[in-house]
Motif scaffolding. Structure first.
Motif, PDB file in Angstrom:
ATOM      1  N   ARG A   1      12.294  22.876  34.377  1.00  0.00           N
ATOM      2  CA  ARG A   1      11.290  23.775  34.970  1.00  0.00           C
ATOM      3  C   ARG A   1       9.761  23.394  34.738  1.00  0.00           C
ATOM      4  NH1 ARG A   1      12.785  28.138  37.364  1.00  0.00           N
ATOM      5  NH2 ARG A   1      14.774  28.273  36.380  1.00  0.00           N
ATOM      6  N   PRO A   2       8.995  22.917  33.892  1.00  0.00           N
ATOM      7  CA  PRO A   2       7.949  22.687  33.804  1.00  0.00           C
ATOM      8  C   PRO A   2       7.544  21.625  34.476  1.00  0.00           C
ATOM      9  CG  PRO A   2       8.751  23.085  31.366  1.00  0.00           C
ATOM     10  CD  PRO A   2       9.892  22.890  32.348  1.00  0.00           C
ATOM     11  N   LEU A   3       8.286  20.657  34.951  1.00  0.00           N
ATOM     12  CA  LEU A   3       8.154  19.446  35.805  1.00  0.00           C
ATOM     13  C   LEU A   3       7.850  20.083  37.088  1.00  0.00           C
ATOM     14  CD1 LEU A   3       7.924  16.626  36.567  1.00  0.00           C
ATOM     15  CD2 LEU A   3      10.446  16.358  36.741  1.00  0.00           C
ATOM     16  N   ALA A   4       8.984  21.018  37.526  1.00  0.00           N
ATOM     17  CA  ALA A   4       8.757  21.583  38.899  1.00  0.00           C
ATOM     18  C   ALA A   4       7.439  22.394  38.951  1.00  0.00           C
ATOM     19  CB  ALA A   4      10.069  22.611  39.098  1.00  0.00           C
ATOM     20  N   PHE A   5       7.095  23.006  37.951  1.00  0.00           N
ATOM     21  CA  PHE A   5       5.856  23.687  38.084  1.00  0.00           C
ATOM     22  C   PHE A   5       4.741  22.825  38.229  1.00  0.00           C
ATOM     23  CE2 PHE A   5       2.133  25.547  35.850  1.00  0.00           C
ATOM     24  CZ  PHE A   5       1.958  26.928  36.435  1.00  0.00           C
ATOM     25  N   SER A   6       4.664  21.793  37.541  1.00  0.00           N
ATOM     26  CA  SER A   6       3.615  20.634  37.695  1.00  0.00           C
ATOM     27  C   SER A   6       3.282  20.122  38.802  1.00  0.00           C
ATOM     28  CB  SER A   6       3.782  19.721  36.512  1.00  0.00           C
ATOM     29  OG  SER A   6       4.678  18.782  36.859  1.00  0.00           O
ATOM     30  N   LYS A   7       4.414  20.115  39.699  1.00  0.00           N
ATOM     31  CA  LYS A   7       4.669  19.476  41.111  1.00  0.00           C
ATOM     32  C   LYS A   7       4.591  20.889  42.004  1.00  0.00           C
ATOM     33  CE  LYS A   7       5.417  15.144  39.857  1.00  0.00           C
ATOM     34  NZ  LYS A   7       4.366  14.371  40.115  1.00  0.00           N
ATOM     35  N   GLU A   8       4.442  22.010  41.836  1.00  0.00           N
ATOM     36  CA  GLU A   8       4.119  23.231  42.572  1.00  0.00           C
ATOM     37  C   GLU A   8       5.433  23.259  43.484  1.00  0.00           C
ATOM     38  OE1 GLU A   8       0.816  22.183  44.806  1.00  0.00           O
ATOM     39  OE2 GLU A   8      -0.725  23.131  43.301  1.00  0.00           O
TER      40      GLU A   8
ATOM     41  N   VAL B   1      18.388  17.041  40.010  1.00  0.00           N
ATOM     42  CA  VAL B   1      17.437  18.049  39.962  1.00  0.00           C
ATOM     43  C   VAL B   1      15.900  17.292  39.991  1.00  0.00           C
ATOM     44  CG1 VAL B   1      16.214  20.043  38.830  1.00  0.00           C
ATOM     45  CG2 VAL B   1      18.794  19.831  39.073  1.00  0.00           C
ATOM     46  N   SER B   2      15.722  16.407  39.189  1.00  0.00           N
ATOM     47  CA  SER B   2      14.552  15.700  38.957  1.00  0.00           C
ATOM     48  C   SER B   2      14.109  14.802  40.361  1.00  0.00           C
ATOM     49  CB  SER B   2      14.490  14.684  38.038  1.00  0.00           C
ATOM     50  OG  SER B   2      15.421  13.686  38.063  1.00  0.00           O
ATOM     51  N   ASN B   3      15.179  14.403  41.179  1.00  0.00           N
ATOM     52  CA  ASN B   3      14.993  13.797  42.359  1.00  0.00           C
ATOM     53  C   ASN B   3      14.368  14.779  43.316  1.00  0.00           C
ATOM     54  OD1 ASN B   3      15.512  11.340  41.709  1.00  0.00           O
ATOM     55  ND2 ASN B   3      17.565  11.033  42.971  1.00  0.00           N
ATOM     56  N   ALA B   4      15.138  15.994  43.377  1.00  0.00           N
ATOM     57  CA  ALA B   4      14.731  17.048  44.117  1.00  0.00           C
ATOM     58  C   ALA B   4      13.207  17.614  43.836  1.00  0.00           C
ATOM     59  CB  ALA B   4      15.559  18.270  44.143  1.00  0.00           C
ATOM     60  N   ILE B   5      12.807  17.250  42.833  1.00  0.00           N
ATOM     61  CA  ILE B   5      11.407  17.711  42.577  1.00  0.00           C
ATOM     62  C   ILE B   5      10.542  16.746  43.025  1.00  0.00           C
ATOM     63  CG2 ILE B   5       9.681  18.166  40.537  1.00  0.00           C
ATOM     64  CD1 ILE B   5      12.147  19.215  38.802  1.00  0.00           C
TER      65      ILE B   5
ATOM     66  N   PRO C   1       4.760  20.007  48.245  1.00  0.00           N
ATOM     67  CA  PRO C   1       3.996  20.925  47.535  1.00  0.00           C
ATOM     68  C   PRO C   1       4.539  22.319  48.019  1.00  0.00           C
ATOM     69  CG  PRO C   1       2.535  19.144  48.230  1.00  0.00           C
ATOM     70  CD  PRO C   1       3.801  19.132  48.758  1.00  0.00           C
ATOM     71  N   HIS C   2       4.638  23.293  47.296  1.00  0.00           N
ATOM     72  CA  HIS C   2       5.082  24.602  47.309  1.00  0.00           C
ATOM     73  C   HIS C   2       6.562  24.873  48.098  1.00  0.00           C
ATOM     74  CE1 HIS C   2       0.923  25.552  46.676  1.00  0.00           C
ATOM     75  NE2 HIS C   2       0.399  24.708  47.567  1.00  0.00           N
ATOM     76  N   GLY C   3       7.078  23.837  48.024  1.00  0.00           N
ATOM     77  CA  GLY C   3       8.582  23.856  48.207  1.00  0.00           C
ATOM     78  C   GLY C   3       9.638  24.352  47.461  1.00  0.00           C
ATOM     79  N   LYS C   4      10.777  24.361  47.524  1.00  0.00           N
ATOM     80  CA  LYS C   4      11.641  25.187  46.690  1.00  0.00           C
ATOM     81  C   LYS C   4      13.080  24.090  46.601  1.00  0.00           C
ATOM     82  CE  LYS C   4      14.263  28.012  49.532  1.00  0.00           C
ATOM     83  NZ  LYS C   4      14.812  29.709  49.829  1.00  0.00           N
ATOM     84  N   ILE C   5      13.695  24.605  45.407  1.00  0.00           N
ATOM     85  CA  ILE C   5      14.732  24.015  44.916  1.00  0.00           C
ATOM     86  C   ILE C   5      16.016  25.032  44.471  1.00  0.00           C
ATOM     87  CG2 ILE C   5      16.200  22.441  43.495  1.00  0.00           C
ATOM     88  CD1 ILE C   5      13.479  20.917  42.837  1.00  0.00           C
TER      89      ILE C   5
END
Length: 225
Positions: free
Chosen positions: A92-99, A126-130, A135-139
């Motif tokens: 989750r922190p990685l996703a947050f850093s990538k918006e 999940v990391s690939n999806a991130i 930016p501002h996308g979702k998974i």
């Protein structure tokens, strides 16, 4: 033989860059006396290159075990709901850093296998999806039990996979987007390893993608019990 020759060539190519970085840094640093900060910078660069090599070698070892039929999962009963939840929370922190917004919807699911390897499957997808999102996308990560199977779905809102790349996506060292894969430190082994682990657990993985809309990966595993 052709596939083995290609694998050797690809691995050599991938190892050449970090080795060149390490050698260049060492030669340049030793060419004259340096300040403490310059030595620190050189060692940091060398350490990062060594980490890249370690990641690549670990991936190659995993695939070598898969080729030798040695990825057979340990017969361990796994609370897959908890495993998926824990792994996603770590990312989750990685996703947050990538918006990127990361949504999780899981239901009870029990499987047999190796928890470390199955966690690697979730991490890779999940990391690939991130990394390949916008930016501002979702998974959306979903887990549910269906009859005799357990299905994990990872859906992103990225730019999608080009049609000409889809047949090669699980090939070793293949990158649908070279520039972004290198930015994330990828070697093009993640999906090949994911597929090998899933198949070693008696499951299968497939995907669908639409350009400029996103990609969905689906992992199906046998339900335990």
């Amino acid at each position: 033989f052709a596939q083995q020759a290609q694998l050797t060539a690809d691995a050599s190519h991938e190892l050449r860059t970090p080795l060149s970085v390490m050698r260049t840094q060492a030669e340049l640093t030793l060419s004259r006396p340096r300040t403490v900060e310059e030595y620190r910078q050189a060692l940091t660069s060398t350490l990062n290159a060594a980490r890249q090599m370690t990641k690549l070698v670990d991936g190659l070892m995993t695939l070598a075990r898969a080729d030798a039929g040695q990825l057979a999962p340990a017969q361990e009963t796994i609370d897959f709901q908890q495993l998926v939840s824990n792994t996603v929370e770590q990312l989750r922190p990685l996703a947050f850093s990538k918006e990127v917004r990361l949504n999780l919807s899981v239901s009870p699911a029990i499987v047999q296998g190796n928890p470390t390897n199955l966690s690697r499957v979730v991490t890779n997808l999940v990391s690939n999806a991130i990394y390949y999102n916008r930016p501002h996308g979702k998974i959306d990560v979903q887990l549910k039990t269906e009859a005799d199977t357990v299905r994990l779905v990872v859906r992103d809102t990225g730019k999608g996979i080009p049609e000409e790349s889809r047949d090669q996506l699980f090939n070793r060292f293949y990158r649908a987007d070279n520039s972004r894969a290198r930015t994330s430190g990828g070697h093009g082994l993640g999906l090949a390893i994911t597929k090998a682990i899933v198949e070693a657990h008696g499951g299968y993985i497939d995907f669908s993608s639409e350009e400029d809309t996103g990609t969905t990966f689906r992992v199906t595993l046998p339900k335990a019990g």
